[in-house]
Design an enzyme around this catalytic site. Structure first.
Site, PDB file in Angstrom:
ATOM      1  N   HIS A  53       0.846  -1.187   0.000  1.00  0.00           N
ATOM      2  CA  HIS A  53       0.000   0.000   0.000  1.00  0.00           C
ATOM      3  C   HIS A  53       0.886   1.245   0.000  1.00  0.00           C
ATOM      4  O   HIS A  53       2.030   1.208   0.461  1.00  0.00           O
ATOM      5  CB  HIS A  53      -0.890   0.020   1.235  1.00  0.00           C
ATOM      6  CG  HIS A  53      -1.982  -0.998   1.205  1.00  0.00           C
ATOM      7  ND1 HIS A  53      -3.111  -0.874   1.979  1.00  0.00           N
ATOM      8  CD2 HIS A  53      -2.122  -2.159   0.518  1.00  0.00           C
ATOM      9  CE1 HIS A  53      -3.904  -1.903   1.768  1.00  0.00           C
ATOM     10  NE2 HIS A  53      -3.322  -2.707   0.890  1.00  0.00           N
ATOM     11  N   GLU A  55       0.935   3.864   1.851  1.00  0.00           N
ATOM     12  CA  GLU A  55       1.415   4.284   3.163  1.00  0.00           C
ATOM     13  C   GLU A  55       2.613   3.449   3.619  1.00  0.00           C
ATOM     14  O   GLU A  55       3.598   3.992   4.122  1.00  0.00           O
ATOM     15  CB  GLU A  55       0.300   4.161   4.220  1.00  0.00           C
ATOM     16  CG  GLU A  55      -0.924   4.993   3.919  1.00  0.00           C
ATOM     17  CD  GLU A  55      -2.008   4.253   3.155  1.00  0.00           C
ATOM     18  OE1 GLU A  55      -3.188   4.558   3.365  1.00  0.00           O
ATOM     19  OE2 GLU A  55      -1.687   3.367   2.323  1.00  0.00           O
ATOM     20  N   CYS A  83      -6.275   1.896   5.697  1.00  0.00           N
ATOM     21  CA  CYS A  83      -6.896   0.645   6.143  1.00  0.00           C
ATOM     22  C   CYS A  83      -6.314   0.273   7.511  1.00  0.00           C
ATOM     23  O   CYS A  83      -5.370   0.925   7.981  1.00  0.00           O
ATOM     24  CB  CYS A  83      -6.612  -0.452   5.122  1.00  0.00           C
ATOM     25  SG  CYS A  83      -4.883  -1.018   5.116  1.00  0.00           S
ATOM     26  N   CYS A  86      -2.432  -0.252   7.444  1.00  0.00           N
ATOM     27  CA  CYS A  86      -1.665   0.986   7.301  1.00  0.00           C
ATOM     28  C   CYS A  86      -1.791   1.875   8.532  1.00  0.00           C
ATOM     29  O   CYS A  86      -0.810   2.500   8.946  1.00  0.00           O
ATOM     30  CB  CYS A  86      -2.099   1.722   6.045  1.00  0.00           C
ATOM     31  SG  CYS A  86      -1.640   0.818   4.535  1.00  0.00           S
TER      32      CYS A  86
END
Length: 149
Positions: A53, A55, A83, A86
């Protein structure tokens, strides 16, 4: 506010890179003392790794650039609400401030579905929503509309 827009705009540029390669258009930028130390976008589909992801990728870059996993003097700008994975990484990395463009009503862990930041962890993250929300929302809507076509 002008500085926040500047860095969120860079996160949106990262999100557009993700869009161009067929990834969900999310971008993240990490800033420490006014300097960018990490910037990334989603690479989950390209690399076939659920942890890729924006992040997480930005945290990895910032940790490498600063030589430490402790990013306590850093701020993160992200185009979509993180999410749970993260959000947990943001807490673990000790990010000071988290600026989020738009909410994720289906998977957000900063208040939309759950709020991991409301728990009494050893580190508290300051969270602000809404910086360049319209631009981020439009990019996401355009991506999913194209995906459905």
């Amino acid at each position: 506010m002008q500085t926040k827009n500047k860095f969120m705009n860079l996160a949106l540029e990262e999100a557009r890179k993700a869009f161009q390669i067929g990834e969900v258009p999310v971008g993240a930028v990490i800033v420490c003392n006014g300097n960018i130390v990490g910037q990334a976008h989603n690479l989950k589909e390209l690399i076939q790794d659920a942890t890729m992801h924006a992040e997480i990728n930005a945290i990895r870059q910032a940790s490498k650039a600063l030589g430490t996993w402790r990013l306590e003097n850093c701020d993160m700008y992200v185009t979509l609400e993180p999410c749970p994975m993260c959000a947990g990484a943001i807490i673990q990395a000790r990010i000071k401030n988290l600026y989020i463009a738009t909410e994720d009503p289906k998977g957000g862990a900063c208040g939309s579905v759950v709020n991991l930041f409301s728990n009494p962890w050893n580190h508290q993250v300051n969270v602000e929503f809404g910086i360049m929300k319209e631009e981020s929302s439009k990019l996401l809507k355009d991506f999913f509309k194209l995906l459905r076509e």
